[in-house]
Scaffold this active site. Structure first.
Site, PDB file in Angstrom:
ATOM      1  N   ASP A  34       0.851  -1.187   0.000  1.00 31.32           N
ATOM      2  CA  ASP A  34       0.000   0.000   0.000  1.00 31.32           C
ATOM      3  C   ASP A  34       0.886   1.237   0.000  1.00 31.32           C
ATOM      4  OD1 ASP A  34      -3.227   0.508   0.987  1.00 31.32           O
ATOM      5  OD2 ASP A  34      -1.828   2.189   1.094  1.00 31.32           O
ATOM      6  N   ASN A  89     -12.739  -3.317   2.918  1.00 27.68           N
ATOM      7  CA  ASN A  89     -13.697  -2.218   2.982  1.00 27.68           C
ATOM      8  C   ASN A  89     -14.624  -2.349   1.772  1.00 27.68           C
ATOM      9  OD1 ASN A  89     -12.335  -1.170   5.223  1.00 27.68           O
ATOM     10  ND2 ASN A  89     -10.948   0.028   3.953  1.00 27.68           N
ATOM     11  N   GLN A  96     -14.396   2.303   1.438  1.00 25.09           N
ATOM     12  CA  GLN A  96     -13.791   1.852   0.182  1.00 25.09           C
ATOM     13  C   GLN A  96     -13.579   3.084  -0.693  1.00 25.09           C
ATOM     14  OE1 GLN A  96     -15.828  -1.217  -2.072  1.00 25.09           O
ATOM     15  NE2 GLN A  96     -14.137  -1.403  -3.525  1.00 25.09           N
ATOM     16  N   HIS A 102     -10.320  -5.364  -3.310  1.00 25.82           N
ATOM     17  CA  HIS A 102      -8.996  -5.612  -2.729  1.00 25.82           C
ATOM     18  C   HIS A 102      -9.126  -6.031  -1.278  1.00 25.82           C
ATOM     19  CE1 HIS A 102      -9.957  -1.307  -2.380  1.00 25.82           C
ATOM     20  NE2 HIS A 102      -9.353  -1.334  -1.207  1.00 25.82           N
TER      21      HIS A 102
HETATM   22  P1  AMP Z   1      -9.738   1.372   0.373  1.00 24.53           P
HETATM   23  O1  AMP Z   1      -9.853   2.694   1.114  1.00 24.53           O
HETATM   24  O2  AMP Z   1     -10.150   0.191   1.202  1.00 24.53           O
HETATM   25  O3  AMP Z   1     -10.468   1.432  -0.958  1.00 24.53           O
HETATM   26  O4  AMP Z   1      -8.211   1.148   0.077  1.00 24.53           O
HETATM   27  C1  AMP Z   1      -7.535   1.690  -1.015  1.00 24.53           C
HETATM   28  C2  AMP Z   1      -6.076   1.649  -0.684  1.00 24.53           C
HETATM   29  O5  AMP Z   1      -5.325   1.866  -1.873  1.00 24.53           O
HETATM   30  C3  AMP Z   1      -5.626   2.721   0.321  1.00 24.53           C
HETATM   31  O6  AMP Z   1      -5.088   2.094   1.473  1.00 24.53           O
HETATM   32  C4  AMP Z   1      -4.580   3.528  -0.464  1.00 24.53           C
HETATM   33  O7  AMP Z   1      -3.521   3.953   0.350  1.00 24.53           O
HETATM   34  C5  AMP Z   1      -4.137   2.521  -1.515  1.00 24.53           C
HETATM   35  N1  AMP Z   1      -3.572   3.095  -2.719  1.00 24.53           N
HETATM   36  C6  AMP Z   1      -4.054   4.133  -3.449  1.00 24.53           C
HETATM   37  N2  AMP Z   1      -3.279   4.347  -4.524  1.00 24.53           N
HETATM   38  C7  AMP Z   1      -2.280   3.421  -4.481  1.00 24.53           C
HETATM   39  C8  AMP Z   1      -1.163   3.112  -5.325  1.00 24.53           C
HETATM   40  N3  AMP Z   1      -0.898   3.806  -6.434  1.00 24.53           N
HETATM   41  N4  AMP Z   1      -0.349   2.088  -4.967  1.00 24.53           N
HETATM   42  C9  AMP Z   1      -0.596   1.387  -3.842  1.00 24.53           C
HETATM   43  N5  AMP Z   1      -1.641   1.602  -3.022  1.00 24.53           N
HETATM   44  C10 AMP Z   1      -2.477   2.612  -3.333  1.00 24.53           C
END
Ligand code: AMP
Ligand code: ZN
Length: 116
Positions: A34, A89, A96, A102
């Site tokens: 992440d 989430n 989310q 994911h």
């Molecule tokens: P969610 O809030 O459950 O949808 O989680 C999305 C996750 O994606 C968050 O923890 C972000 O920090 C992560 N995220 C967003 N952009 C990237 C990226 N380019 N590479 C890796 N993780 C990311």
């Protein structure tokens, strides 16, 4: 349902257009760190195919199983033998923010309960 979605960040990671720190791969899934870690270990496991939520992924048990198996492998690889948290989430109200399904694999610190 399409295989990829051109405007989807995680589809772009699967396609190699956006860089990611990949830690493990399997037939149907990809695991990477992440970008904004919330614990010493914080990885995401995603299906290669675009589906918006884990709920939709449940329509494809082989892919769902593959993702959970890879998440467990990542936890083992990261040495999270004394516990880790697997989080999905699901939906805007549950925080989310990326609508490509994911699993978060979080570990390396004590977790609190209930989650916020
Ligand atoms: P969610 O809030 O459950 O949808 O989680 C999305 C996750 O994606 C968050 O923890 C972000 O920090 C992560 N995220 C967003 N952009 C990237 C990226 N380019 N590479 C890796 N993780 C990311
Ligand atoms: Zn996607």
């Amino acid at each position: 349902m399409s295989e990829t979605s051109p405007d989807c960040l995680f589809c772009r990671i699967v396609g190699g257009d956006v860089p990611a720190d990949v830690v493990a791969e399997s037939e149907h899934s990809l695991a990477f760190r992440d970008i904004e870690p919330q614990a010493p270990t914080h990885c995401l496991v995603i299906p290669r195919r675009h589906v918006a939520t884990v709920g939709e992924l449940a329509d494809h048990p082989d892919e769902l199983t593959d993702a959970v198996v890879l998440a467990a492998a990542v936890a083992a690889q990261e040495g999270l033998d004394d516990g880790y948290r697997l989080v999905a989430n699901t939906g805007a109200r549950a925080h989310q923010t990326v609508f490509h399904a994911h699993l978060h694999v979080l570990g390396g610190r004590d977790m609190t309960w209930p989650p916020g």
